[in-house]
Design a protein around this motif. Structure first.
Motif, mmCIF file in Angstrom:
data_model
loop_
_atom_site.group_PDB
_atom_site.id
_atom_site.type_symbol
_atom_site.label_atom_id
_atom_site.label_comp_id
_atom_site.label_asym_id
_atom_site.label_seq_id
_atom_site.Cartn_x
_atom_site.Cartn_y
_atom_site.Cartn_z
ATOM 1 N N ALA A 127 0.831 -1.208 0.000
ATOM 2 C CA ALA A 127 0.000 0.000 0.000
ATOM 3 C C ALA A 127 0.863 1.255 0.000
ATOM 4 O O ALA A 127 0.560 2.231 -0.705
ATOM 5 N N LYS A 128 1.949 1.254 0.778
ATOM 6 C CA LYS A 128 2.830 2.425 0.823
ATOM 7 C C LYS A 128 3.537 2.619 -0.516
ATOM 8 O O LYS A 128 3.705 3.757 -0.993
ATOM 9 N N ALA A 129 3.961 1.513 -1.134
ATOM 10 C CA ALA A 129 4.610 1.610 -2.449
ATOM 11 C C ALA A 129 3.623 2.131 -3.494
ATOM 12 O O ALA A 129 3.962 2.984 -4.321
ATOM 13 N N TYR A 130 2.400 1.624 -3.443
ATOM 14 C CA TYR A 130 1.359 2.061 -4.371
ATOM 15 C C TYR A 130 1.093 3.553 -4.204
ATOM 16 O O TYR A 130 0.907 4.275 -5.197
ATOM 17 N N ALA A 131 1.086 4.012 -2.955
ATOM 18 C CA ALA A 131 0.811 5.421 -2.654
ATOM 19 C C ALA A 131 1.855 6.354 -3.240
ATOM 20 O O ALA A 131 1.580 7.541 -3.450
ATOM 21 N N ILE A 132 3.035 5.845 -3.500
ATOM 22 C CA ILE A 132 4.098 6.654 -4.091
ATOM 23 C C ILE A 132 4.157 6.468 -5.607
ATOM 24 O O ILE A 132 4.184 7.447 -6.372
ATOM 25 N N VAL A 133 4.153 5.224 -6.050
ATOM 26 C CA VAL A 133 4.389 4.919 -7.468
ATOM 27 C C VAL A 133 3.282 5.481 -8.361
ATOM 28 O O VAL A 133 3.571 6.111 -9.396
ATOM 29 N N ILE A 134 2.027 5.289 -8.005
ATOM 30 C CA ILE A 134 0.925 5.705 -8.870
ATOM 31 C C ILE A 134 0.836 7.227 -8.992
ATOM 32 O O ILE A 134 0.800 7.758 -10.117
ATOM 33 N N PRO A 135 0.828 7.993 -7.884
ATOM 34 C CA PRO A 135 0.804 9.458 -8.038
ATOM 35 C C PRO A 135 2.026 9.998 -8.781
ATOM 36 O O PRO A 135 1.899 10.900 -9.613
ATOM 37 N N VAL A 136 3.221 9.457 -8.491
ATOM 38 C CA VAL A 136 4.425 9.896 -9.201
ATOM 39 C C VAL A 136 4.298 9.563 -10.692
ATOM 40 O O VAL A 136 4.711 10.350 -11.559
ATOM 41 N N GLY A 137 3.701 8.428 -10.994
ATOM 42 C CA GLY A 137 3.476 8.065 -12.388
ATOM 43 C C GLY A 137 2.552 9.039 -13.099
ATOM 44 O O GLY A 137 2.812 9.442 -14.238
#
Length: 221
Positions: free
Chosen positions: A196-206
């Motif tokens: 969840a923490k990785a998703y919270a960073i990767v998707i918005p940065v993407g």
């Protein structure tokens, strides 16, 4: 007594609606990412999503309901939590007990809600007008050019970047805590939290990368 009358039921419903929106966010990201990889694929997928009956008349209304439900439920929970506090803010050291993200979910949520309004104004309303008001003929090749045009303005790009930063903050706490709210307190909890923490960073940065790429790619070289 309504099904959402208890605090536990409201948190459970809030978590489920959040997970549904997170799934949609990922699907939306995958489609948008093709705009920087292969415009033809982006046109093809966008045309399918915009003209498929199941997507338009079944899934889209469910999505809109999910967005409204999630944010309304978030405001209800926040108001009830504030009313239930017995310790005043003057005596409450929030930073010692919870992260900034968890204590300001209502703020990040409001910004995201405003961003969704902008996003609907930029994409959804023009799409509805194009198809159902002006009754234009089908054009499977128009989506990439229309999307690029939306990111010509540096002001609009800046607003999108700010919104996605706040989305990351919102997801950082909300997505991880949603697993606990629906009962995933087991041996997989740590792995789910990390995901969840990785998703919270990767998707918005993407999404930020896509917006900046589409904007910068239009500048004179």
């Amino acid at each position: 007594m309504g099904i959402l009358s208890s605090s536990i039921a409201r948190k459970f419903a809030m978590a489920l609606s959040g997970m549904f929106l997170v799934f949609f966010l990922g699907q939306h990201f995958v489609i948008n990412l093709t705009s920087v990889i292969d415009p033809d694929t982006f046109n093809s997928w966008s045309h399918f999503m915009g003209n498929n009956g199941l997507v338009q008349f079944a899934l889209q209304p469910v999505l809109i309901f999910g967005v409204v439900f999630h944010f309304v439920m978030g405001f209800v929970l926040e108001l009830r939590n504030r009313n239930a506090r017995v310790v005043s803010y003057a005596k409450y050291n929030g930073g010692a007990n919870a992260s900034w993200a968890s204590r300001n979910m209502i703020i990040s949520g409001l910004v995201i809600l405003a961003f969704l309004g902008l996003h609907f104004y930029d994409f959804w309303f023009p799409e509805m007008i194009h198809k159902y008001v002006e009754s234009n003929p089908l054009d499977p090749t128009r989506y990439y050019a229309e999307t690029v045009h939306k990111f010509e303005s540096p002001v609009r790009v800046g607003l999108y970047v700010i919104a996605f930063v706040l989305l990351a903050v919102h997801l950082w706490h909300g997505f991880a805590s949603s697993f606990q709210s629906v009962g995933f307190n087991n041996k997989y909890s740590v792995a789910l939290s990390k995901f969840a923490k990785a998703y919270a960073i990767v998707i918005p940065v993407g999404f930020i990368f896509i917006a900046l790429y589409l904007h910068l790619n239009q500048l004179p070289h």
